[in-house]
Write an enzyme that holds these catalytic residues in place. Structure first.
Site: not given
Length: 361
Positions: A138-139, A319, A359, A361
């Site tokens: 988790y960012s 992101c 980044e 996901y």
């Protein structure tokens, strides 16, 4: 406690009061100050009002490291941290549930803005019986000082992952996200196993404090940018005095889905020359073709200006869900071609110059 700053003539009715309130809140943004009577200065309304002054950060030793901390705690030997708070941060009309979770690491798992924590949810790995669950990344949604500005906490922005059967339309609990549901269900005092910190791709370059930073997010991809922006505009960091331009693009479903909106609006009002904020609401706005407004459509609106900034050395960050990138790439490629440029060559140049940060996901 919030710090209260009262203008001259505080004893008079109608005094202008400013509250320095750094903590996150979903309360409606009400401006830099409130016109309140002296009698009501300490009322509930005042205590819930968000104000936006620079906050002193400690310990300053967190600024001394020349390299970011990497993998201080690994999956086989994670750190046991404690949930400090858990707050739902979307409105009732938002599709799904998103929570802001503050984790107390006691200063033992330091990190830099743009890094991630790994979380190991309790229980047995369903794919490997007898083994613990795997790490989920988790960012981090706070600066290295955390939401309490003392270097002892980290914040995560987590959307609860649920699965709906396409045929029945009903939720299937057996297929829900293990870690996101654990975190969204957590309560203050609960223990959580964390690893990391990890990641260098999304670190905020601070060598040029007059640089331009273009930030593109969908949903919880907002997390690292919240950390960047708090460092730029909320915290009084002795070694970092931002004087450049930060431009945030956020794509979500609707107004109730906006994340940390009050904080961003406050920066917009306080630092209009240094912060720009554009949102794409796919269920409430239309793009120029009459379709749903996605973040790539908003980027296209400002494409000429964005390309000029990139040519001038601006950093651009992406992101969020990996599904965001094809649409964004297609938009940027089309704009480049309209400008008579090769997007492939431009992208290679951006990567070579370390201006391109992704980044997903």
């Amino acid at each position: 406690m919030a710090q209260v700053v009262v203008a001259a003539g505080a004893a008079q009715m109608g005094v202008r009061v400013q509250v320095l309130w750094p903590q996150f809140s979903r309360n409606k943004f009400l401006g830099e100050g409130l016109e309140l009577s002296a009698r009501s200065r300490l009322s509930t309304q005042l205590r819930l009002t968000k104000i936006y002054a620079k906050v002193v950060t400690i310990p300053i030793e967190l600024e001394e490291a020349t390299e970011p901390p990497i993998n201080l705690f690994k999956p086989k030997e994670p750190y046991t941290a404690t949930i400090k708070s858990n707050q739902k941060i979307v409105g009732p009309k938002a599709p799904g549930e998103t929570c802001h979770i503050v984790i107390d690491h006691g200063g033992n798992v330091p990190y830099w803005e743009g890094q991630s924590y790994g979380v190991i949810p309790p229980g047995e790995n369903p794919k490997k019986p007898g083994m613990p669950n795997t790490v989920r990344l988790y960012s981090i949604a706070s600066t290295r000082y955390g939401d309490d500005f003392d270097g002892k906490t980290a914040s995560l922005c987590v959307r609860r992952a649920v699965y709906y059967d396409p045929e029945t339309g009903k939720e299937d609990p057996a297929k829900k996200g293990i870690c996101s549901n654990f975190l969204c269900d957590s309560k203050p005092g609960d223990k959580v196993l964390i690893t990391g910190p990890s990641g260098k791709v999304m670190l905020l370059p601070e060598d040029d404090q007059k640089a331009c930073h273009i930030m593109v997010a969908t949903g919880t991809g907002i997390a690292p940018y919240r950390g960047y922006l708090r460092r730029m505009f909320m915290e009084n960091v002795p070694t970092f005095k931002f004087e450049g331009l930060a431009w945030l693009f956020l794509g979500v479903a609707n107004t109730d889905s906006l994340l940390y909106n009050e904080e961003f609006i406050s920066y917009q009002k306080q630092y209009p020359k240094n912060f720009r904020y554009d949102i794409a609401l796919s269920r409430e706005q239309l793009n120029k073709k009459g379709g749903k407004m996605y973040v790539q459509d908003k980027i296209e609106e400002y494409s000429e200006e964005i390309f000029k900034l990139l040519d001038g050395g601006a950093h651009i960050y992406f992101c969020g869900l990996k599904g965001m990138m094809p649409g964004i790439q297609d938009t940027l490629k089309r704009v480049a071609e309209e400008r008579g440029e090769s997007w492939d060559q431009k992208l290679l140049k951006l990567k070579k110059n370390k201006q391109w940060h992704v980044e997903v996901y």
